[in-house]
Design a protein around this motif. Structure first.
Motif, PDB file in Angstrom:
ATOM      1  N   VAL A  82    -145.339  26.726  55.094  1.00  0.00           N
ATOM      2  CA  VAL A  82    -145.431  28.171  55.364  1.00  0.00           C
ATOM      3  C   VAL A  82    -145.570  28.954  54.058  1.00  0.00           C
ATOM      4  CG1 VAL A  82    -142.920  28.554  55.323  1.00  0.00           C
ATOM      5  CG2 VAL A  82    -144.363  30.049  56.700  1.00  0.00           C
ATOM      6  N   THR A  83    -146.329  30.025  54.141  1.00  0.00           N
ATOM      7  CA  THR A  83    -146.352  31.017  53.068  1.00  0.00           C
ATOM      8  C   THR A  83    -145.619  32.245  53.578  1.00  0.00           C
ATOM      9  OG1 THR A  83    -148.506  30.248  52.303  1.00  0.00           O
ATOM     10  CG2 THR A  83    -147.813  32.430  51.563  1.00  0.00           C
ATOM     11  N   ILE A  84    -144.645  32.728  52.814  1.00  0.00           N
ATOM     12  CA  ILE A  84    -143.896  33.922  53.206  1.00  0.00           C
ATOM     13  C   ILE A  84    -144.023  34.970  52.113  1.00  0.00           C
ATOM     14  CG2 ILE A  84    -141.553  34.845  53.559  1.00  0.00           C
ATOM     15  CD1 ILE A  84    -140.937  32.357  55.193  1.00  0.00           C
ATOM     16  N   LYS A  85    -144.377  36.171  52.528  1.00  0.00           N
ATOM     17  CA  LYS A  85    -144.448  37.300  51.602  1.00  0.00           C
ATOM     18  C   LYS A  85    -143.640  38.447  52.177  1.00  0.00           C
ATOM     19  CE  LYS A  85    -149.078  36.182  49.985  1.00  0.00           C
ATOM     20  NZ  LYS A  85    -150.485  36.611  49.924  1.00  0.00           N
ATOM     21  N   CYS A  86    -143.008  39.212  51.315  1.00  0.00           N
ATOM     22  CA  CYS A  86    -142.307  40.399  51.788  1.00  0.00           C
ATOM     23  C   CYS A  86    -142.210  41.419  50.662  1.00  0.00           C
ATOM     24  CB  CYS A  86    -140.908  40.033  52.311  1.00  0.00           C
ATOM     25  SG  CYS A  86    -139.745  39.511  51.039  1.00  0.00           S
ATOM     26  N   PHE A  87    -141.846  42.626  51.037  1.00  0.00           N
ATOM     27  CA  PHE A  87    -141.583  43.670  50.056  1.00  0.00           C
ATOM     28  C   PHE A  87    -140.916  44.835  50.769  1.00  0.00           C
ATOM     29  CE2 PHE A  87    -142.190  46.822  46.754  1.00  0.00           C
ATOM     30  CZ  PHE A  87    -141.992  46.053  45.627  1.00  0.00           C
ATOM     31  N   PRO A  88    -139.928  45.476  50.175  1.00  0.00           N
ATOM     32  CA  PRO A  88    -139.327  45.236  48.864  1.00  0.00           C
ATOM     33  C   PRO A  88    -138.469  43.970  48.808  1.00  0.00           C
ATOM     34  CG  PRO A  88    -138.132  46.962  50.033  1.00  0.00           C
ATOM     35  CD  PRO A  88    -139.329  46.624  50.872  1.00  0.00           C
ATOM     36  N   TRP A  89    -138.104  43.586  47.611  1.00  0.00           N
ATOM     37  CA  TRP A  89    -137.247  42.416  47.400  1.00  0.00           C
ATOM     38  C   TRP A  89    -135.795  42.807  47.171  1.00  0.00           C
ATOM     39  CZ3 TRP A  89    -140.011  38.687  43.395  1.00  0.00           C
ATOM     40  CH2 TRP A  89    -141.212  38.224  43.965  1.00  0.00           C
ATOM     41  N   ALA A  90    -135.553  44.082  46.981  1.00  0.00           N
ATOM     42  CA  ALA A  90    -134.183  44.496  46.657  1.00  0.00           C
ATOM     43  C   ALA A  90    -133.811  45.723  47.464  1.00  0.00           C
ATOM     44  CB  ALA A  90    -134.053  44.784  45.165  1.00  0.00           C
ATOM     45  N   TYR A  91    -132.514  45.859  47.728  1.00  0.00           N
ATOM     46  CA  TYR A  91    -131.989  47.017  48.430  1.00  0.00           C
ATOM     47  C   TYR A  91    -131.095  47.760  47.458  1.00  0.00           C
ATOM     48  CZ  TYR A  91    -129.668  49.847  51.926  1.00  0.00           C
ATOM     49  OH  TYR A  91    -129.182  50.911  52.647  1.00  0.00           O
ATOM     50  N   SER A  92    -131.511  48.993  47.134  1.00  0.00           N
ATOM     51  CA  SER A  92    -130.740  49.825  46.207  1.00  0.00           C
ATOM     52  C   SER A  92    -130.395  49.009  44.951  1.00  0.00           C
ATOM     53  CB  SER A  92    -129.492  50.340  46.937  1.00  0.00           C
ATOM     54  OG  SER A  92    -128.660  51.064  46.071  1.00  0.00           O
ATOM     55  N   ASP A  93    -129.177  49.140  44.424  1.00  0.00           N
ATOM     56  CA  ASP A  93    -128.771  48.284  43.290  1.00  0.00           C
ATOM     57  C   ASP A  93    -127.813  47.202  43.784  1.00  0.00           C
ATOM     58  OD1 ASP A  93    -126.634  49.878  43.903  1.00  0.00           O
ATOM     59  OD2 ASP A  93    -126.124  50.382  41.831  1.00  0.00           O
ATOM     60  N   LYS A  94    -127.856  46.940  45.097  1.00  0.00           N
ATOM     61  CA  LYS A  94    -126.848  46.066  45.712  1.00  0.00           C
ATOM     62  C   LYS A  94    -127.337  44.641  45.957  1.00  0.00           C
ATOM     63  CE  LYS A  94    -123.585  49.140  46.168  1.00  0.00           C
ATOM     64  NZ  LYS A  94    -122.488  49.089  45.184  1.00  0.00           N
ATOM     65  N   VAL A  95    -128.490  44.502  46.558  1.00  0.00           N
ATOM     66  CA  VAL A  95    -128.905  43.193  47.073  1.00  0.00           C
ATOM     67  C   VAL A  95    -130.322  42.871  46.605  1.00  0.00           C
ATOM     68  CG1 VAL A  95    -129.247  41.812  49.176  1.00  0.00           C
ATOM     69  CG2 VAL A  95    -127.498  43.619  49.132  1.00  0.00           C
ATOM     70  N   ALA A  96    -130.539  41.651  46.155  1.00  0.00           N
ATOM     71  CA  ALA A  96    -131.894  41.244  45.757  1.00  0.00           C
ATOM     72  C   ALA A  96    -132.182  39.824  46.225  1.00  0.00           C
ATOM     73  CB  ALA A  96    -132.067  41.345  44.244  1.00  0.00           C
ATOM     74  N   LEU A  97    -133.448  39.560  46.482  1.00  0.00           N
ATOM     75  CA  LEU A  97    -133.902  38.226  46.884  1.00  0.00           C
ATOM     76  C   LEU A  97    -134.499  37.499  45.680  1.00  0.00           C
ATOM     77  CD1 LEU A  97    -135.814  39.272  50.150  1.00  0.00           C
ATOM     78  CD2 LEU A  97    -133.448  38.447  49.971  1.00  0.00           C
ATOM     79  N   VAL A  98    -134.263  36.186  45.620  1.00  0.00           N
ATOM     80  CA  VAL A  98    -134.858  35.358  44.564  1.00  0.00           C
ATOM     81  C   VAL A  98    -135.426  34.068  45.186  1.00  0.00           C
ATOM     82  CG1 VAL A  98    -133.419  36.205  42.655  1.00  0.00           C
ATOM     83  CG2 VAL A  98    -132.613  34.279  44.064  1.00  0.00           C
ATOM     84  N   GLY A  99    -136.445  33.520  44.555  1.00  0.00           N
ATOM     85  CA  GLY A  99    -137.006  32.242  45.001  1.00  0.00           C
ATOM     86  C   GLY A  99    -137.692  32.346  46.360  1.00  0.00           C
ATOM     87  N   ASP A 100    -137.589  31.257  47.134  1.00  0.00           N
ATOM     88  CA  ASP A 100    -138.308  31.170  48.408  1.00  0.00           C
ATOM     89  C   ASP A 100    -137.973  32.294  49.384  1.00  0.00           C
ATOM     90  OD1 ASP A 100    -139.538  28.906  47.546  1.00  0.00           O
ATOM     91  OD2 ASP A 100    -138.594  27.542  48.992  1.00  0.00           O
ATOM     92  N   SER A 101    -136.792  32.856  49.307  1.00  0.00           N
ATOM     93  CA  SER A 101    -136.452  33.927  50.256  1.00  0.00           C
ATOM     94  C   SER A 101    -137.358  35.134  50.041  1.00  0.00           C
ATOM     95  CB  SER A 101    -134.987  34.330  50.129  1.00  0.00           C
ATOM     96  OG  SER A 101    -134.744  35.005  48.912  1.00  0.00           O
ATOM     97  N   ALA A 102    -137.861  35.312  48.819  1.00  0.00           N
ATOM     98  CA  ALA A 102    -138.778  36.423  48.530  1.00  0.00           C
ATOM     99  C   ALA A 102    -140.240  36.001  48.608  1.00  0.00           C
ATOM    100  CB  ALA A 102    -138.482  36.995  47.141  1.00  0.00           C
TER     101      ALA A 102
END
Lengths: 455, 455
Positions: free
Chosen positions: B283-303
């Motif tokens: 699977v290829t997964i794309k998304c955006f945004p990767w971060a919520y405010s200054d609280k939560v961010a995605l890294v690696g395959d989750s993003a």
């Protein structure tokens, strides 16, 4: 011999109601569920863009004999009326003599469609949210709220006609290898109103779709039967000219006076509507497959939500139903084949109209004011008028034809490549209407392959 | 002065563990959650493709001083070994003298990374599934199962390193205007094993990535330290040559004997593994945004999950962490700026490697056996050797460079357009190594703009 089936349609919107009429005409039992109250009993929401019904929509209505009745609710629009700052209003006909699109209020049409479906014998179950769908059993679990007692019902087939954020599709998404994409524009929209004159007449030219193109943002207005116009302001959510930046009465008033001076007086409730009506998002949704076994299928926005800039969202959804109906004629009781062919036939076409609608967003907001673009359209228009058999404009292929959207896209790309070459001619602005340019286009047409050939 | 924060990392995979090491080195408190048991205590799953560590991965490991230790687990691969039916084995070097990629077992590396992160002071909480994330509060709700009592914990920041089907991203998806796409290939994969010889040596040339390209399907083999090779069969799920069609011992045996005669003897447990190991999806997964405010961010395959055909999935994830760390150096305690710049800087690059990986799927499976493609590669190779300053091969830009992926994609497109023109030369097969062709490439290079210029 076709067997009568018990069928559930989830969603009582335009496409769900039309599907219910078709299925009743085929002799099936039809239950239509909707989580909302009956739209005929409530005030409409103020977050809608008027519909533009074109050929595909009308054909789907004609096939079940309701086109004439719906036409009574529609206003014919045979041209764009383009409002440029400091320039006289000018008109662009949509097609040839006699061709037009039709403005209809979404709320008014939806009420009519539900009434027509009821008359055809469909049962409507309102305020009944579908919480879960059992795909293998074609069973749905409904209720007024999540905690209240649930009802379960099993059908032979279920259709998801429950819109862009479809609950039925959500259930199908959990399968392995379900392709899915949702992509939002950074541009949102807001509904505004130009009321009728005191005598009930329209304040602007009635048989036009009015556009105020302003680059990154744009205002449009579509006529209603009661003399009013439904306006839609398209504008980025954030940035210099944006919904975020217009955060006070004075800013909104000044913005409209500066950019839409010829119409600001015609929107008397501008400030009230601007701050009361929601700012809505625009999304393109694609997915595949559209059907699960011979049990469940998606129709309309739940399978292919598009941005509204080609006026084809409802038309594409209605065409789904006509295609389904034709396949039911061909495959009769073989619902497996009906659903397989439906999804494989429709998918390339709805992908194409998604792409065309996105491109038209660029074209409507920026290019309608660009002299090079206007010259290009003039050259195309002249050539199409002289050689109608050789050059059907893309807009006409989409709007006034029932040929596949994918063919329109491919043929549009071919025409664009030819026009790119023509626009490279150094003195094109001087010789645009010459024999030389006409011959050049004819030559380029001969050396490329029309889309119909490789379909 | 940087403040110490309490940080949760969801997911103890490769990227989550590396992030934990980085965050500990910066003086933060780090809890790493994983729904699975500690991978060091269990047998590995048999559904993995060996990793190919390249420059971006090594740089991220070097920056926290763990590269040397990881290199002990890796086998250097400086070339592809291409197995064509009825032809002698031939080798394609990956880069210049001294350049190589490194084969590592995913399970072996993951165990080592967790141990290194623990040594750096990260706390690992296994068998603790994150059921919900409160984005505004940076709180996570965990537990062993949905019904058991839940634990809640609040942090300063949360990172989602929980892979392609990320729970953290799932929560972010419910925001309005969250762009998301998941697209599956019709090709799946299955893991198989070539065990070591009795003396512990490798049955195939050890320092190569072995490929058996067969058009619609393909077998690859990557070496392990213990003398074995991890093989991966890529093949369509359905159709003529497909996982679905290979439904009996005899069919599998005949298929391998026919298409992979030179290696079938080396896979003694072929039938057992074929029917025991799962057929996995790509699977290829794309998304955006990767971060919520200054609280939560995605890294690696989750993003940004990508297909494995460029060997860059882990490398891209590790590069996320190095980029984040650089931004933490620049913005110190301003996590809002760290996250905004992280997502806007990385997104075009991970989109680019997604596209390149998808294209390499086509190239590896079909084109490596195509004479025109081989000729093209020979011309490029000859030119690159004579003019290394003017023509860095695309593969090298991706694999042996730390320049942005988006630049590699753009420069690769420019090279491809040039080579398309070169391959149009009528007698190119005869004059491919001539002065004339070389001068032609030099000329075309001068009339196009290199990607670095417009970045």
């Amino acid at each position: 011999m076709q067997e009568s089936k018990n069928i559930a349609v989830v969603g009582s919107g335009l496409v769900g109601s039309l599907l219910a009429i078709y299925l009743r005409n085929r002799g099936h039992e039809v239950d239509v569920y909707d989580r909302r109250p009956d739209i005929r009993t409530i005030e409409f929401s103020g977050r809608s863009i008027n519909l533009a019904m074109s050929l595909r929509g009308w054909l789907a209505l004609e096939e079940v004999g309701v086109a004439e009745e719906v036409k009574k609710l529609a206003i014919r629009m045979d041209k764009r009326a383009i409002h440029l700052p400091g320039k006289p209003l000018y008109f662009q006909p949509y097609g040839k003599e006699g061709e037009a699109i039709y403005s209809i209020s979404r709320g008014v049409l939806n009420k009519k469609m539900i009434t027509l479906a009821e008359k055809a014998g469909a049962r409507f179950i309102f305020e009944s949210k579908v919480w879960d769908v059992d795909l293998d059993e074609a069973a749905i679990h409904t209720g007024k709220s999540e905690n209240e007692s649930r009802m379960s019902a099993r059908y032979d087939h279920i259709f998801g006609a429950d819109g862009a954020f479809s609950r039925v599709r959500h259930k199908m998404q959990r399968q392995s290898r379900f392709n899915y994409a949702q992509e939002f524009l950074n541009t949102g929209y807001k509904e505004l109103t130009i009321p009728a004159n005191a005598d009930g007449s329209h304040k602007l030219e009635k048989h036009s779709l009015h556009i105020w193109p302003r680059g990154a943002f744009m205002l449009i207005a579509l006529p209603n039967l009661d003399g009013s116009f439904t306006c839609t302001l398209f504008m980025p959510f954030e940035g210099a000219h944006s919904f975020e930046s217009l955060d006070s009465d004075i800013k909104v008033q000044q913005f409209f006076e500066k950019h839409f001076p010829d119409v600001v007086e015609d929107i008397p409730s501008l400030l009230k509507e601007f701050f009361r009506n929601p700012t809505s998002a625009l999304v393109t949704i694609k997915c595949f497959p559209w059907a699960y076994s011979d049990k469940v299928a998606l129709v309309g926005d739940s399978a292919h939500a598009i941005v509204p800039f080609y006026g084809q969202g409802m038309n594409a959804g209605f065409e789904d139903i006509r295609v389904l109906n034709n396949l039911m004629n061909v495959h009769e009781n073989d619902w497996h084949s009906i659903f397989r062919q439906y999804e494989s036939e429709r998918k390339p076409n709805t992908d194409a109209i998604a792409e065309l609608s996105f491109r038209n967003f660029m074209e409507m907001s920026t290019k309608t004011a660009d002299p090079q673009f206007i010259l290009r359209k003039k050259i195309e228009g002249r050539f199409a008028a002289k050689h109608p058999d050789k050059w059907a404009p893309l807009y006409s292929r989409v709007t006034f034809s029932e040929r596949p959207y994918a063919e329109a896209l491919a043929e549009g790309d071919r025409q664009r490549a030819i026009m790119d070459r023509i626009m490279e001619i150094k003195n094109i602005a001087d010789i645009w209407d010459s024999e030389e340019v006409e011959q050049r286009i004819l030559g380029l047409l001969e050396t490329t392959v029309p889309a119909e050939m490789w379909k």
